[in-house]
Design an enzyme around this catalytic site. Structure first.
Site, PDB file in Angstrom:
ATOM      1  N   ILE A 159     -15.795 109.839  14.133  1.00  0.00           N
ATOM      2  CA  ILE A 159     -14.610 110.696  14.285  1.00  0.00           C
ATOM      3  C   ILE A 159     -13.937 110.160  15.555  1.00  0.00           C
ATOM      4  O   ILE A 159     -14.607 109.862  16.541  1.00  0.00           O
ATOM      5  CB  ILE A 159     -15.031 112.179  14.424  1.00  0.00           C
ATOM      6  CG1 ILE A 159     -13.829 113.133  14.480  1.00  0.00           C
ATOM      7  CG2 ILE A 159     -15.911 112.421  15.645  1.00  0.00           C
ATOM      8  CD1 ILE A 159     -14.243 114.631  14.438  1.00  0.00           C
ATOM      9  N   SER A 160     -12.627 109.975  15.522  1.00  0.00           N
ATOM     10  CA  SER A 160     -11.931 109.371  16.673  1.00  0.00           C
ATOM     11  C   SER A 160     -11.870 110.349  17.842  1.00  0.00           C
ATOM     12  O   SER A 160     -12.078 111.556  17.671  1.00  0.00           O
ATOM     13  CB  SER A 160     -10.508 108.986  16.280  1.00  0.00           C
ATOM     14  OG  SER A 160     -10.540 108.151  15.153  1.00  0.00           O
ATOM     15  N   GLN A 161     -11.535 109.806  19.038  1.00  0.00           N
ATOM     16  CA  GLN A 161     -11.429 110.711  20.182  1.00  0.00           C
ATOM     17  C   GLN A 161     -10.190 111.582  20.019  1.00  0.00           C
ATOM     18  O   GLN A 161      -9.146 111.104  19.552  1.00  0.00           O
ATOM     19  CB  GLN A 161     -11.435 109.974  21.529  1.00  0.00           C
ATOM     20  CG  GLN A 161     -10.227 109.164  21.846  1.00  0.00           C
ATOM     21  CD  GLN A 161     -10.487 107.696  21.538  1.00  0.00           C
ATOM     22  OE1 GLN A 161     -11.068 107.361  20.514  1.00  0.00           O
ATOM     23  NE2 GLN A 161     -10.041 106.834  22.412  1.00  0.00           N
TER      24      GLN A 161
END
Ligand code: SAM
Length: 197
Positions: free
Chosen positions: A41-43
């Site tokens: 999951i991206s930041q």
């Protein structure tokens, strides 16, 4: 797009809901986190930046490539008319759909497959969000972008990519602007990297 509305909606979402096991403990950190199957999951700050670049409108039809945990999907679905999301890993898609169903979204269509080819059936799309790194700008996605549309996509080699904002004018001309340098997991498939699964 109303930026204040987007910020308020973004910060109302609980990122831990999109994570599993002990990763939930780290949900508040501004960092990518594992979601299984070698994916992340991206930041949160990058998710917000990319959504602002995409500028979804209330009536936008949005194509998302790389459903992952469903976190970005929830943001797009809350800010636009309809979201078409494509994920290549069926188990990730099932989990994401379970979460998004629990949140009550009824404006999301799901597909398991090679999103580097887009989703021809429902094209054209007003907005296209790609959350994995393409080898080259996928020509099928460019074709499926509506006139006046916007696409946000990381393009480049696995270690670092250009985050590109691609806009299509009313006449169908393309403008490509590099916004920043980013690091995403690989987009697999025809316009991505070799699928090793
Ligand atoms: N946006 C997601 C989120 O909020 O959790 C994170 C996406 S993750 C960085 C990238 C995702 O793209 C992974 O789930 C990966 O399986 C998916 N992916 C990679 N290549 C793909 C392809 N050709 N078609 C569809 N999904 C792909």
């Amino acid at each position: 797009m109303n930026l204040q509305e987007l910020d308020a909606y973004f910060y109302s979402l609980d990122r831990s809901f999109f994570l599993e096991g002990e990763m939930r403990t780290y949900a508040a950190l501004d960092t990518p986190l594992p979601i299984g199957f070698g994916q992340t999951i991206s930041q949160p700050s990058l998710v917000l930046e990319m959504t602002k670049l995409l500028r979804p409108e209330r009536d936008s039809r949005v194509l998302e490539i790389g459903t992952g945990s469903g976190f970005q999907t929830a943001i797009l679905a809350g800010m636009s008319g309809k979201v078409y999301t494509v994920e290549r890993i069926a188990e990730l898609m099932e989990r994401a759909k379970g979460r998004l169903d629990l949140l009550g979204f009824t404006n999301i269509c799901y597909k398991v497959g090679d999103g580097s080819l887009g989703w021809e059936e429902f094209a054209p799309y007003d907005r296209i969000m790609v959350t994995a790194a393409a080898r080259v700008l996928p020509e099928d996605l460019v074709r499926q972008l509506a006139a006046g549309g916007r696409m946000v996509i990381p393009v480049g080699p696995p270690d670092v990519q250009e985050l590109q904002l691609v806009t299509k004018t009313a006449d169908g001309d393309l403008q490509i602007k590099t916004v920043s340098m980013v690091r995403f997991v690989e987009l697999k498939g025809q316009y991505g990297w070799e699928d090793d699964q």
